[in-house]
Scaffold this motif. Structure first.
Motif, PDB file in Angstrom:
ATOM      1  N   HIS A  63       0.835  -1.196   0.000  1.00 16.11           N
ATOM      2  CA  HIS A  63       0.000   0.000   0.000  1.00 16.11           C
ATOM      3  C   HIS A  63       0.880   1.260   0.000  1.00 16.11           C
ATOM      4  O   HIS A  63       0.580   2.234  -0.697  1.00 16.11           O
ATOM      5  CB  HIS A  63      -0.937  -0.010   1.210  1.00 16.11           C
ATOM      6  N   THR A  64       1.952   1.238   0.761  1.00 18.87           N
ATOM      7  CA  THR A  64       2.884   2.374   0.789  1.00 18.87           C
ATOM      8  C   THR A  64       3.522   2.559  -0.582  1.00 18.87           C
ATOM      9  O   THR A  64       3.640   3.680  -1.081  1.00 18.87           O
ATOM     10  CB  THR A  64       3.955   2.169   1.876  1.00 18.87           C
ATOM     11  N   TYR A  67       0.903   4.136  -2.885  1.00 18.13           N
ATOM     12  CA  TYR A  67       0.751   5.569  -2.626  1.00 18.13           C
ATOM     13  C   TYR A  67       1.917   6.350  -3.234  1.00 18.13           C
ATOM     14  O   TYR A  67       1.718   7.393  -3.866  1.00 18.13           O
ATOM     15  CB  TYR A  67       0.670   5.806  -1.118  1.00 18.13           C
ATOM     16  N   THR A  71       1.970   9.332  -6.016  1.00 17.59           N
ATOM     17  CA  THR A  71       2.674  10.600  -5.830  1.00 17.59           C
ATOM     18  C   THR A  71       3.642  10.848  -6.976  1.00 17.59           C
ATOM     19  O   THR A  71       3.690  11.958  -7.529  1.00 17.59           O
ATOM     20  CB  THR A  71       3.432  10.615  -4.484  1.00 17.59           C
ATOM     21  N   GLN A  80      -3.478  13.171 -10.844  1.00 18.78           N
ATOM     22  CA  GLN A  80      -3.543  11.880 -10.169  1.00 18.78           C
ATOM     23  C   GLN A  80      -3.983  10.799 -11.146  1.00 18.78           C
ATOM     24  O   GLN A  80      -4.967  10.972 -11.866  1.00 18.78           O
ATOM     25  CB  GLN A  80      -4.506  11.935  -8.985  1.00 18.78           C
ATOM     26  N   TRP A  85      -7.833   2.056  -4.549  1.00 18.52           N
ATOM     27  CA  TRP A  85      -7.274   1.937  -3.202  1.00 18.52           C
ATOM     28  C   TRP A  85      -7.565   0.589  -2.565  1.00 18.52           C
ATOM     29  O   TRP A  85      -6.731   0.060  -1.826  1.00 18.52           O
ATOM     30  CB  TRP A  85      -7.806   3.066  -2.322  1.00 18.52           C
ATOM     31  N   SER A  88      -5.059  -2.054  -3.267  1.00 21.15           N
ATOM     32  CA  SER A  88      -3.760  -1.917  -2.617  1.00 21.15           C
ATOM     33  C   SER A  88      -3.718  -2.587  -1.247  1.00 21.15           C
ATOM     34  O   SER A  88      -2.655  -2.675  -0.640  1.00 21.15           O
ATOM     35  CB  SER A  88      -3.378  -0.435  -2.486  1.00 21.15           C
ATOM     36  N   SER A 133       2.696  12.455   1.141  1.00 15.72           N
ATOM     37  CA  SER A 133       3.343  11.169   0.908  1.00 15.72           C
ATOM     38  C   SER A 133       4.338  10.845   2.025  1.00 15.72           C
ATOM     39  O   SER A 133       4.430   9.699   2.482  1.00 15.72           O
ATOM     40  CB  SER A 133       4.051  11.188  -0.448  1.00 15.72           C
ATOM     41  N   HIS A 136       2.231   9.939   5.089  1.00 13.97           N
ATOM     42  CA  HIS A 136       1.600   8.638   4.856  1.00 13.97           C
ATOM     43  C   HIS A 136       2.607   7.509   5.047  1.00 13.97           C
ATOM     44  O   HIS A 136       2.327   6.511   5.713  1.00 13.97           O
ATOM     45  CB  HIS A 136       1.007   8.610   3.446  1.00 13.97           C
ATOM     46  N   SER A 137       3.783   7.672   4.492  1.00 10.99           N
ATOM     47  CA  SER A 137       4.821   6.643   4.614  1.00 10.99           C
ATOM     48  C   SER A 137       5.278   6.491   6.062  1.00 10.99           C
ATOM     49  O   SER A 137       5.477   5.368   6.545  1.00 10.99           O
ATOM     50  CB  SER A 137       6.006   6.995   3.715  1.00 10.99           C
TER      51      SER A 137
END
Length: 153
Positions: A63-64, A67, A71, A80, A85, A88, A133, A136-137
């Motif tokens: 998932h990371t 994302y 990005t 985008q 989602w 993922s 990003s 999120h990470s």
């Protein structure tokens, strides 16, 4: 964009994925390999496939990666891409090859992001995307580190 800003963002991205520099980190443990890559590389495919509260480390890692891919597409194309989602999060188990692939693809997206940061024409939407990003990470690094407490009991 100011070089200090660019370098600061790059330092935090590097810490999230690679761990802190030798002089200590800003938010990860001040020890080698405490970033996402070092954390993931310590896990076997079987460990990465253990479900903790309905998700696996393999799913968090992929998932990371997903994302970051989004990005990177935004930074390159200015829009985008279509992103599913739910897809993922569907990884429930991986074998050795699949676990290796997820980590290599994550490294690829990370390297692409770092390259993009050097070339980026910074503006407010792109700055928000990069910072989102990063956050999120870092969130997923923390989630994975907490999952390890259950996996490695």
């Amino acid at each position: 964009m100011n070089e200090t800003w660019r370098n600061s963002v790059k330092t935090l991205v590097k810490e999230t994925f690679g761990g802190p520099p030798s002089e200590g980190g800003m938010f990860t443990e001040a020890r080698p390999n405490s970033g996402l890559f070092g954390t993931l590389d310590k896990l076997t495919a079987n460990e990465a496939s253990v479900s903790v509260n309905g998700a696996t480390v393999a799913a968090h890692a992929d998932h990371t990666r997903f994302y970051l891919w989004g990005t990177n597409a935004i930074l390159k194309d200015g829009k985008q891409p279509d992103m599913n989602w739910e897809e993922s999060w569907k990884i429930s188990s991986v074998d050795d090859e699949g676990w290796h692939r997820i980590r290599e693809e994550l490294r690829h997206e990370y390297a692409t992001l770092l390259e993009s940061l050097d070339e980026l024409e910074w503006n407010e939407p792109l700055t928000k995307e990069v910072l989102g990003s990063l956050a999120h990470s870092a969130y997923h690094l923390g989630a994975i580190r907490q999952m390890l407490k259950a996996i490695k009991m």
